[in-house]
Design a protein around this motif. Structure first.
Motif, PDB file in Angstrom:
ATOM      1  N   PHE A  77      -1.974  10.004   5.933  1.00  0.00           N
ATOM      2  CA  PHE A  77      -2.350   9.607   7.288  1.00  0.00           C
ATOM      3  C   PHE A  77      -3.741   8.979   7.294  1.00  0.00           C
ATOM      4  N   ILE A  78      -4.649   9.599   6.545  1.00  0.00           N
ATOM      5  CA  ILE A  78      -6.006   9.044   6.499  1.00  0.00           C
ATOM      6  C   ILE A  78      -5.992   7.659   5.858  1.00  0.00           C
ATOM      7  N   PHE A  79      -5.253   7.535   4.771  1.00  0.00           N
ATOM      8  CA  PHE A  79      -5.140   6.213   4.144  1.00  0.00           C
ATOM      9  C   PHE A  79      -4.578   5.201   5.146  1.00  0.00           C
ATOM     10  N   ALA A  80      -3.514   5.620   5.835  1.00  0.00           N
ATOM     11  CA  ALA A  80      -2.895   4.711   6.809  1.00  0.00           C
ATOM     12  C   ALA A  80      -3.906   4.311   7.889  1.00  0.00           C
ATOM     13  N   MET A  81      -4.769   5.248   8.266  1.00  0.00           N
ATOM     14  CA  MET A  81      -5.740   4.917   9.317  1.00  0.00           C
ATOM     15  C   MET A  81      -6.787   3.921   8.811  1.00  0.00           C
ATOM     16  N   THR A  82      -7.199   4.072   7.551  1.00  0.00           N
ATOM     17  CA  THR A  82      -8.166   3.081   7.047  1.00  0.00           C
ATOM     18  C   THR A  82      -7.527   1.695   7.033  1.00  0.00           C
ATOM     19  N   VAL A  83      -6.259   1.684   6.678  1.00  0.00           N
ATOM     20  CA  VAL A  83      -5.548   0.416   6.641  1.00  0.00           C
ATOM     21  C   VAL A  83      -5.420  -0.163   8.048  1.00  0.00           C
ATOM     22  N   PHE A  84      -5.183   0.720   8.999  1.00  0.00           N
ATOM     23  CA  PHE A  84      -5.064   0.268  10.384  1.00  0.00           C
ATOM     24  C   PHE A  84      -6.386  -0.322  10.870  1.00  0.00           C
ATOM     25  N   VAL A  85      -7.461   0.402  10.620  1.00  0.00           N
ATOM     26  CA  VAL A  85      -8.756  -0.068  11.100  1.00  0.00           C
ATOM     27  C   VAL A  85      -9.146  -1.378  10.410  1.00  0.00           C
TER      28      VAL A  85
ATOM     29  N   PHE B 368      11.903   3.052  -3.297  1.00  0.00           N
ATOM     30  CA  PHE B 368      11.550   3.323  -1.907  1.00  0.00           C
ATOM     31  C   PHE B 368      10.037   3.439  -1.753  1.00  0.00           C
ATOM     32  N   LEU B 369       9.414   3.980  -2.765  1.00  0.00           N
ATOM     33  CA  LEU B 369       7.948   4.081  -2.755  1.00  0.00           C
ATOM     34  C   LEU B 369       7.337   2.693  -2.587  1.00  0.00           C
ATOM     35  N   ILE B 370       7.817   1.753  -3.364  1.00  0.00           N
ATOM     36  CA  ILE B 370       7.284   0.392  -3.255  1.00  0.00           C
ATOM     37  C   ILE B 370       7.631  -0.197  -1.883  1.00  0.00           C
ATOM     38  N   GLY B 371       8.863   0.020  -1.461  1.00  0.00           N
ATOM     39  CA  GLY B 371       9.269  -0.499  -0.156  1.00  0.00           C
ATOM     40  C   GLY B 371       8.426   0.084   0.970  1.00  0.00           C
ATOM     41  N   GLY B 372       8.184   1.378   0.906  1.00  0.00           N
ATOM     42  CA  GLY B 372       7.427   2.038   1.969  1.00  0.00           C
ATOM     43  C   GLY B 372       5.965   1.622   1.954  1.00  0.00           C
ATOM     44  N   LEU B 373       5.377   1.554   0.766  1.00  0.00           N
ATOM     45  CA  LEU B 373       3.963   1.156   0.687  1.00  0.00           C
ATOM     46  C   LEU B 373       3.776  -0.278   1.169  1.00  0.00           C
ATOM     47  N   THR B 374       4.703  -1.161   0.808  1.00  0.00           N
ATOM     48  CA  THR B 374       4.543  -2.527   1.303  1.00  0.00           C
ATOM     49  C   THR B 374       4.793  -2.583   2.801  1.00  0.00           C
ATOM     50  N   GLY B 375       5.530  -1.606   3.318  1.00  0.00           N
ATOM     51  CA  GLY B 375       5.662  -1.500   4.770  1.00  0.00           C
ATOM     52  C   GLY B 375       4.301  -1.273   5.407  1.00  0.00           C
ATOM     53  N   LEU B 376       3.454  -0.484   4.739  1.00  0.00           N
ATOM     54  CA  LEU B 376       2.093  -0.282   5.246  1.00  0.00           C
ATOM     55  C   LEU B 376       1.303  -1.590   5.233  1.00  0.00           C
ATOM     56  N   PHE B 377       1.478  -2.370   4.168  1.00  0.00           N
ATOM     57  CA  PHE B 377       0.804  -3.677   4.120  1.00  0.00           C
ATOM     58  C   PHE B 377       1.175  -4.476   5.367  1.00  0.00           C
ATOM     59  N   LEU B 378       2.484  -4.408   5.691  1.00  0.00           N
ATOM     60  CA  LEU B 378       2.963  -5.227   6.805  1.00  0.00           C
ATOM     61  C   LEU B 378       2.601  -4.627   8.153  1.00  0.00           C
ATOM     62  N   GLY B 379       2.323  -3.331   8.155  1.00  0.00           N
ATOM     63  CA  GLY B 379       1.911  -2.720   9.403  1.00  0.00           C
ATOM     64  C   GLY B 379       0.438  -2.964   9.688  1.00  0.00           C
ATOM     65  N   SER B 380      -0.302  -3.344   8.660  1.00  0.00           N
ATOM     66  CA  SER B 380      -1.723  -3.620   8.833  1.00  0.00           C
ATOM     67  C   SER B 380      -1.861  -5.015   9.434  1.00  0.00           C
ATOM     68  N   ILE B 381      -2.265  -5.058  10.672  1.00  0.00           N
ATOM     69  CA  ILE B 381      -2.016  -6.259  11.463  1.00  0.00           C
ATOM     70  C   ILE B 381      -2.717  -7.510  10.926  1.00  0.00           C
TER      71      ILE B 381
END
Ligand code: HEM
Ligand SMILES: [Cu+2]
Lengths: 376, 557
Positions: A77-85, B368-381
């Motif tokens: 979650f913390i990692f995700a938040m840094t990415v969000f910010v 799935f790990l790769i798929g999910g992590l790249t999902g984070l890339f795409l969620g980062s606006i």
């Protein structure tokens, strides 16, 4: 201008915020790699270490651990938040143009890009810009969705029929960069692209003077306003005029009869022309006719530019009007620069008669069409 | 309690006189069956046919992209091919795959029921699938569609000259198949559990399907309405989406993604359910953090409804909406992370067997790990402004949908194949195929991440030459992947006719589905089981007498 501006694996960093996008990318890449390798290594280790010693033996009795669950919920979650910010910060830079921008108008249509500089030069599928200047594209389309994408600038924006979207950048490196349409738009989607030429100011000035412009958007808009469309019959004339005063309104809050206040931006002006009864200014009657179907997107842009200029908020316009067209090296269509009629490449949507009105696939056999949906 | 219903291997080794497969051989006994197991077989056959068709389209796409020019396929054809690939794979393969085949077959057995709550509705759902699918096939034969699987307006309502309406109707009708399946599962899980089968004794496969069913039931009506509105505009020219007649094209995107984002979870939650089964059973150990995995499925289903806007970051939605959707996307990724960690922890101190289903499970976690992590890339606006609508997206969703769901489906199919058909397949070939698929998959889709970052837009029939090298890798990988997928088709078909007979419990596992014969009788169990053990309980409590079993089956490693 280099022919091949591509560094292997990464596009060139050619805008002010490109490095920010890349930094965010490398940050995420680094963390993901570490996390990924960690997890995969653990799995492989367990997989080898705990290979069954005996068929049908039973594994250890472990059911879970609140401590571990909490840890591996909070850390991601913390990692995700840094990415969000980080993403929000970069996004802020990508979407908020500085105040002093040079505006360029963009109209997309299946399958070409038309650009118009505020000094009047027009280009097709190519755009020349000076290095180090804040450029703002105000964009719309005559038909379907498109999207201006310039990978080297790390930015893109959808272009939407019926409204204006904007995209800004400040190019930091002279060069020739890909321009793509990134929103699927039909038959020749992959051909709807071109090049962005970033030039030193001096080269750009040369280019400008070598491409003698036609009317500037402001001049074209003025012509439309005063002669062609007759807006001036109501919107000019001082105290006696029947329509609202347009001088100085741009950027102001306008009070409407329904009590709302709206900001007079490009979108507002556009809507007022196409759908006047939708927003009646306080103190006026809903008498203005709609101009929908009578003005092209490019004429609209000129009108908007002209009305903006009445508030002194457009960049200075070029004075050399009336000269011959500026031809662009790869323009697929010849462009005229003369009067408002011929300035526009395409007739208004309502009476477009060329093959494009047949949708994306003019090659399709007649039998393949579903005629019911085609009213034009 | 222990002696209520001890698992009697003697008894289940004996075959019942008729099992569900031998209970009637006429065409009618299949086409009008109300047996959830037979309906699952009907789905298996038809879904596989659609998978083959979708795969053919995929091959055409990859072949066309071997060269920068659009030479093999003209762009008009190419646009139809990728559209039809997407529509077939999403609506007619991936969405029904695990739920309608494995879920249909196993959920009643896993909870000790004789059938689903509404057997006739179950059959009806298959007919909706067939009618929707046939309509779509008809449209494809007539000339196809070229709008992309996303049907963005106003292209789809005003400009496309293709069979949008026929395909739309096909998807509309097929949607009822999903809705009915979801409804059936929910009611079944609530009301048909065997005595002693409490919610927290249910296998996680059932939990995952419960979550999936919620999404199917609540989400699918939205796509149905969206398709109707699209039809209204296309046929009656009522302005809803096309700004030229007073509509708003972005409204369509909101409606579409309000369904289709949750729908991507329809396309992964069942796979996660399968993986929980495989990991726990093939480590012969209770799964780590049962409740956390169960609730993370529900959390994904619920939060999945709140993030649709992350598909529209550059569509002209407001900057603030974009920020909120970016934030929520980050939140929704946490339950997926929790699952991955729990699966990995389950392996710790297990007794891991290297059977084929387990190979698939391991590959799943990695991909799935790769798929999910790249999902984070795409969620980062800020990053997705660059990445959206490029090959990065294509790679991301293939990692989750193929690397995730399809591998889980194959793993599950291999795991339950002895139960479904009563036959064993070739251990050797199944392992070879799994490895070929893994290698081929990565070679196909990993280069696409790089292509995406370099800026290659998706849905391009032709592309600048500097992208060619990576595209050649990708096409080479696709050929390997295709071979890997054809091998199972051969040895699984072979096993039906010539395979070794499978025992009731070939892997010696505690789940209820392994306490009835293979294949099971029509009513699933000779007598209604009474459940007194937890899920994945490998202790004596579950009635598994391993000493005894080892002697009976005479196995040593
Ligand atoms: C950790 C979980 C995930 C996150 C954070 C995530 C994030 C995203 C984001 C932000 C996008 C939009 C990108 C864009 O258009 O700019 C996207 C696209 C997509 N994702 Fe995911 N995703 C996740 C898991 C999944 C799963 C499990 C599936 C399906 C099984 C999936 C399927 C898709 C598809 C199909 C698209 C593209 C749709 C299209 O434009 O055609 N994603 N994902
Ligand atoms: Cu999504």
């Amino acid at each position: 201008m280099q022919e091949n501006s591509w560094v292997p694996l990464f596009p060139e960093q050619a805008s002010t915020f490109a490095w920010q996008v890349d930094t965010l990318y490398f940050y995420m890449l680094a963390v993901s790699t570490v996390v990924g390798i960690g997890i995969v290594a653990a799995i492989i280790f367990f997989f080898i270490k705990y290979r069954e010693k005996e068929k049908y033996a039973t594994g250890a009795e472990i059911h879970g651990s609140i401590g571990l669950e909490t840890t591996w919920s909070i850390i991601p979650f913390i990692f995700a938040m840094t990415v969000f910010v980080g993403g929000a910060y970069v996004f802020y830079n990508q979407t908020r143009p500085p105040v002093d921008t040079t505006e360029i108008y963009v109209v997309g249509k299946q399958w070409m890009w038309k650009f118009q500089h505020s000094s009047g030069q027009r280009e097709i599928n190519e755009l020349h810009v000076p290095v180090g200047r804040n450029i703002k594209l105000t964009m719309t389309t005559e038909d379907v969705l498109h999207d201006v994408y310039i990978p080297a600038f790390r930015t893109k924006m959808d272009v939407i029929p019926g409204r204006y979207t904007t995209l800004w950048f400040n190019a930091i490196k002279p060069g020739k960069y890909h321009l793509f349409c990134a929103e699927y738009c039909g038959l020749n989607h992959s051909g709807m692209g071109g090049w962005i030429y970033v030039m030193e100011q001096r080269d750009f000035d040369n280019w400008l003077s070598g491409n003698v412009s036609g009317q500037t958007p402001v001049q074209a808009g003025q012509d439309l306003f005063q002669n062609k469309l007759g807006c001036a019959s109501c919107h000019a004339g001082g105290a006696s005029q029947r329509g609202a005063k347009l001088e100085g309104i741009y950027g102001k809050d306008i009070k409407l009869t329904n009590g709302q206040a709206v900001k007079a931006d490009d979108e507002y002006i556009r809507n007022s022309i196409l759908n006047p009864s939708g927003q009646i200014v306080e103190g006026f009657q809903p008498i203005m006719p709609t101009f929908k179907g009578q003005v092209t997107e490019e004429q609209l842009i000129s009108l908007v530019a002209y009305i903006k200029s009445l508030s002194g908020s457009t960049s200075s316009s070029s004075t050399n009007s009336g000269s011959t067209m500026n031809s662009t090296s790869s323009g697929r269509e010849t462009m005229n620069n003369g009067g408002t009629n011929s300035t526009n490449l395409v007739a208004p949507r309502a009476d477009r008669g060329d093959s494009n009105s047949q949708g994306s696939n003019p090659n399709a056999p007649k039998t393949q069409s579903e005629p019911t949906n085609r009213e034009r | 309690m222990q002696n209520v219903n001890p698992i009697n291997f003697e008894k289940i080794k004996e075959e019942p006189k008729v099992n569900y497969l031998t209970n009637g051989f006429t065409v009618k006994s299949w086409l009008l069956t109300k047996d959830h197991k037979r309906i699952a077989i009907l789905y298996l056959i038809t879904v596989s046919a659609f998978f083959a068709l979708g795969g053919t389209y995929a091959s055409l796409i990859r072949l066309e992209l071997l060269t920068p020019a659009s030479d093999l396929l003209q762009s008009g054809t190419y646009n139809r091919v990728f559209t039809q690939h997407g529509i077939i794979m999403v609506f007619f393969f991936l969405i029904p795959s695990i739920p309608a085949i494995l879920g249909n077959f196993l959920i009643p057995i896993m909870i000790g029921a004789k059938d689903l709550a509404f057997p006739k509705i179950n059959l009806l759902s298959w007919y909706f699938y067939i009618i929707g699918g046939s309509l779509t096939l008809y449209a494809l034969l007539q000339g196809g569609v070229d709008t992309g699987w996303t049907f963005y307006t106003p292209y789809s309502t005003t400009f496309s000259n293709s069979y949008v309406m026929a395909v739309g109707l096909g998807i509309f009708i097929n949607g009822f198949s999903s809705i009915l399946t979801g409804l059936n599962f929910i009611v079944t899980i609530h009301t048909m559990r065997a005595p002693g089968m409490t919610w927290f004794r249910m296998p996680l496969f059932v939990w995952a399907h419960y979550a999936t069913s919620l999404v199917m039931l609540l989400g699918t009506p939205v796509i149905a309405i969206t398709v109707l509105l699209l039809a209204l505009e296309r046929l009656a020219r009522i302005g809803i989406f096309d700004p030229a007649i007073g509509g708003d094209p972005i409204l369509f995107q909101h409606l579409f993604w309000f369904y289709s984002h949750p729908a991507v979870y329809i396309m992964i939650l069942p796979g996660m359910g399968v993986i929980s089964e495989l990991i726990s059973n093939f480590s012969r150990k209770k799964i780590f953090g049962y409740e956390f995995i169960a609730f993370s499925s529900i959390a994904i289903a619920v939060f999945g409804f709140l993030v649709w806007g992350h598909h529209m970051f550059v569509s002209g939605q407001s900057v603030y909406a974009g920020l909120v959707f970016s934030f929520l996307t980050m939140v929704v990724s946490v339950p997926s992370a929790i699952k991955v960690f729990n699966w990995s922890a389950t392996l710790y101190k297990g007794q891991i067997s290297y059977d084929t289903p387990m190979l698939y499970a391991l590959f799943f976690i990695g991909l799935f790990l790769i798929g999910g992590l790249t999902g984070l890339f795409l969620g980062s606006i800020g990053l997705t402004v660059h990445l959206t609508d490029t090959y990065f997206i294509v790679a991301h969703f293939h990692y989750v949908m193929v690397g995730g769901q399809v591998l889980a489906y194959l793993g599950g199919l291999h795991y339950w194949w002895p139960k479904i058909t009563g036959k064993m397949y070739s251990e050797f070939w199944s392992k070879i195929a799994a490895i070929i698929i893994f290698v081929g998959f990565n070679l196909t889709f990993f280069p696409q991440f790089i292509l995406g970052y370099m800026g290659m837009p998706r849905r391009y029939a032709s592309y600048p030459p500097e992208f060619q090298v990576l595209n050649i890798f990708s096409t080479a990988g696709a050929s390997i992947l295709a071979i890997g997928l054809i091998i199972p088709l051969i040895y699984l078909t072979y096993s039906i006719f010539f395979g070794e007979k499978a025992s009731a419990n070939p892997w010696l596992l505690p789940g209820l589905e392994w306490r009835t014969s293979s294949p099971p009788p029509t009513e699933n169990f000779e007598e209604t089981p009474i459940v007194y053990w937890e899920a994945y309980d490998f202790t004596e409590e579950s009635g598994l007498d391993l000493e005894d079993a080892r002697n009976k089956y005479k196995v040593t490693v």
